[in-house]
Design an enzyme around this catalytic site. Structure first.
Site, PDB file in Angstrom:
ATOM      1  N   GLY A 130      -5.508 -10.464   8.469  1.00 40.74           N
ATOM      2  CA  GLY A 130      -4.329 -11.104   7.912  1.00 40.74           C
ATOM      3  C   GLY A 130      -4.178 -12.565   8.289  1.00 40.74           C
ATOM      4  O   GLY A 130      -5.136 -13.329   8.360  1.00 40.74           O
ATOM      5  N   ARG A 186     -15.856 -12.427   2.896  1.00 40.02           N
ATOM      6  CA  ARG A 186     -16.072 -10.990   2.699  1.00 40.02           C
ATOM      7  C   ARG A 186     -17.445 -10.701   2.080  1.00 40.02           C
ATOM      8  O   ARG A 186     -18.058  -9.680   2.380  1.00 40.02           O
ATOM      9  CB  ARG A 186     -14.952 -10.412   1.831  1.00 40.02           C
ATOM     10  CG  ARG A 186     -13.636 -10.324   2.589  1.00 40.02           C
ATOM     11  CD  ARG A 186     -12.493  -9.876   1.710  1.00 40.02           C
ATOM     12  NE  ARG A 186     -11.312  -9.608   2.516  1.00 40.02           N
ATOM     13  CZ  ARG A 186     -10.109  -9.386   2.023  1.00 40.02           C
ATOM     14  NH1 ARG A 186      -9.932  -9.402   0.699  1.00 40.02           N
ATOM     15  NH2 ARG A 186      -9.082  -9.148   2.817  1.00 40.02           N
ATOM     16  N   GLY A 223      -4.465  -4.752   6.643  1.00 39.64           N
ATOM     17  CA  GLY A 223      -3.750  -3.475   6.638  1.00 39.64           C
ATOM     18  C   GLY A 223      -4.495  -2.388   7.374  1.00 39.64           C
ATOM     19  O   GLY A 223      -3.907  -1.585   8.102  1.00 39.64           O
ATOM     20  N   LYS A 243       8.059  -9.693  10.733  1.00 37.17           N
ATOM     21  CA  LYS A 243       9.008  -8.590  10.874  1.00 37.17           C
ATOM     22  C   LYS A 243       8.588  -7.540  11.893  1.00 37.17           C
ATOM     23  O   LYS A 243       7.426  -7.140  11.946  1.00 37.17           O
ATOM     24  CB  LYS A 243       9.201  -7.905   9.506  1.00 37.17           C
ATOM     25  CG  LYS A 243       9.859  -8.790   8.462  1.00 37.17           C
ATOM     26  CD  LYS A 243      10.055  -8.026   7.164  1.00 37.17           C
ATOM     27  CE  LYS A 243      10.760  -8.870   6.110  1.00 37.17           C
ATOM     28  NZ  LYS A 243      10.967  -8.115   4.856  1.00 37.17           N
TER      29      LYS A 243
END
Length: 417
Positions: free
Chosen positions: A374, A36, A397, A219
């Site tokens: 992610g 980053r 996100g 999920k």
């Protein structure tokens, strides 16, 4: 992109307050991954080369939940960046008390502010306390929002120009990511932000076809809106990871002890039906790598779409790897978010690494491949194929919400061209 960028403003002699995403992993005083920091360097160097004065701000970790520790201080990043640039960086121990340091800046100087989340008003996030009335809760929330505005105004007072280069937090309407833009004359995107929006924006709104999206992870509930939105955009939707077993069960298959969300079965069936109605290829595993327990040393077997009782699916099987790879290699645009299985364990990494290899070929064949943040990024890095991807997103996100079709506050609040 219809937002102003650093190229659209005169930076000479101007104070540029830049929101970066320096939320890097730190352990025992050592930065474990500087991806980053490296990602923000083009914007940082450009401001300095143009004769600007640069004030950097970021959050680090979750001090609101875990408390303030040495591993959540921006001081370690200031020291690290100083060595990278070969330049002194003035560190300010409170992001809301930097007036003197900013006033003393000369062209080409850098000031770094302490973790913005050391101030609770940065996020203005508050849960209702036990026994607290609804009226008192709302009043406390409103007061916190007022404090957030004051913090944003203070941060804005340091700069003539605001630059947001933190795509990873662009989905948050925090003091330093969105509210600040109300108190400063011009707000622009940094080069990393610009790149993220151009890649993801073009992929979702104007893809070169065939367009294939790959969704994995644990999920279905984490990606409800993503699946629904992408069914209106893609030619093929590939499902893997733990979420695949909810879809397989919705189709009537036995999933054994596999991860499955029974409360999402109706939704899963609805998405499969919608794909058929829209003419979208909806690919689910045709075979699976099953294990008798969630363990690196588990006994394993390759099974079809039905998982035996007492077993759990932890990866896609070899036939599925081939099926998915063929679909991916035919694409001109690929977006991938979420691994195909528990790639952290060697016995269950074949599916994720097989898909990574297929995605890598897309760029080699003149297409565009986008890894959506992610665990997918971790998997691609682990596979060694990261250099062969067109774009690896820095925002898990944020990229997910972008794929859902949501407006990101950190982007929407920037000045239009």
């Amino acid at each position: 992109m219809n937002k102003k960028t650093l190229r659209d403003v005169d930076l000479k002699g101007k104070r540029v307050i830049m929101r970066v995403d320096f939320n890097v992993p730190v352990k025992e005083g050592v930065i474990k991954d500087d991806t980053r920091i490296q990602g923000a360097l083009p914007s940082i160097k450009y401001v300095l080369e143009q004769g600007g004065k640069l004030i950097l701000m970021s959050h680090m970790g979750r001090p609101d939940e875990k408390g303030i520790t040495p591993d959540t201080s921006m001081k370690i990043v200031a020291d690290y960046l100083s060595k990278l640039l070969g330049k002194e960086i003035v560190f300010v121990a409170d992001c809301a008390k930097a007036d003197a340091e900013v006033a003393a800046m000369k062209d080409g100087d850098i000031v770094m502010l302490e973790n913005t989340r050391y101030h609770k008003e940065e996020q203005a996030k508050r849960k209702q306390k036990d026994g607290e009335s609804e009226a008192d809760f709302k009043a406390a929330k409103a007061a916190l929002k007022d404090e957030q505005k004051k913090l944003a105004e203070k941060l804005a007072s340091y700069g003539d120009i605001y630059c947001n280069d933190a795509f990873g937090t662009a989905h948050r309407a925090h003091a330093s990511t969105a509210v600040i833009t109300k108190y400063i004359p011009v707000s622009v995107a940094g080069f990393l932000m610009e790149k993220e929006i151009e890649y993801l924006g073009n992929a979702v709104e104007n893809p070169i076809r065939p367009f294939v999206a790959i969704l994995g992870g644990a999920k279905v509930s984490d990606k409800l809106a993503v699946v629904k939105n992408l069914l209106n955009k893609v030619d093929t939707l590939i499902i893997g990871g733990g979420m695949a077993y909810t879809f397989l069960k919705a189709m009537g298959h036995n999933v054994g002890k596999s991860l499955c969300e029974d409360d999402q079965l109706a939704y899963a069936k609805e998405m499969i039906d919608q794909a058929a109605a829209k003419g979208v290829k909806f690919l689910l595993p045709v075979d699976n790598m099953a294990a008798d327990k969630f363990d690196p040393e588990a006994n394993t077997q390759v099974v079809g779409q039905d998982i035996p009782e007492g077993w759990m699916g932890l990866d896609i099987g070899p036939e599925t790897i081939q099926l998915y790879s063929d679909a991916i290699k035919s694409a001109k645009t690929v977006v991938w978010n979420g691994p195909m299985g528990c790639f952290e364990m060697e016995k269950f990494n074949k599916g994720t690494f097989g898909v990574a290899a297929a995605v890598a070929e897309v760029k080699a064949n003149g297409g565009i491949s986008i890894i959506g943040g992610g665990d997918s990024v971790a998997a691609v890095n682990q596979s060694g194929l990261a250099p062969k991807m067109s774009h690896i997103s820095t925002g898990g996100g944020a990229s997910l919400e972008y794929l859902e079709g949501k407006e990101l506050p950190g982007v929407a609040s920037l000045s239009d061209k």
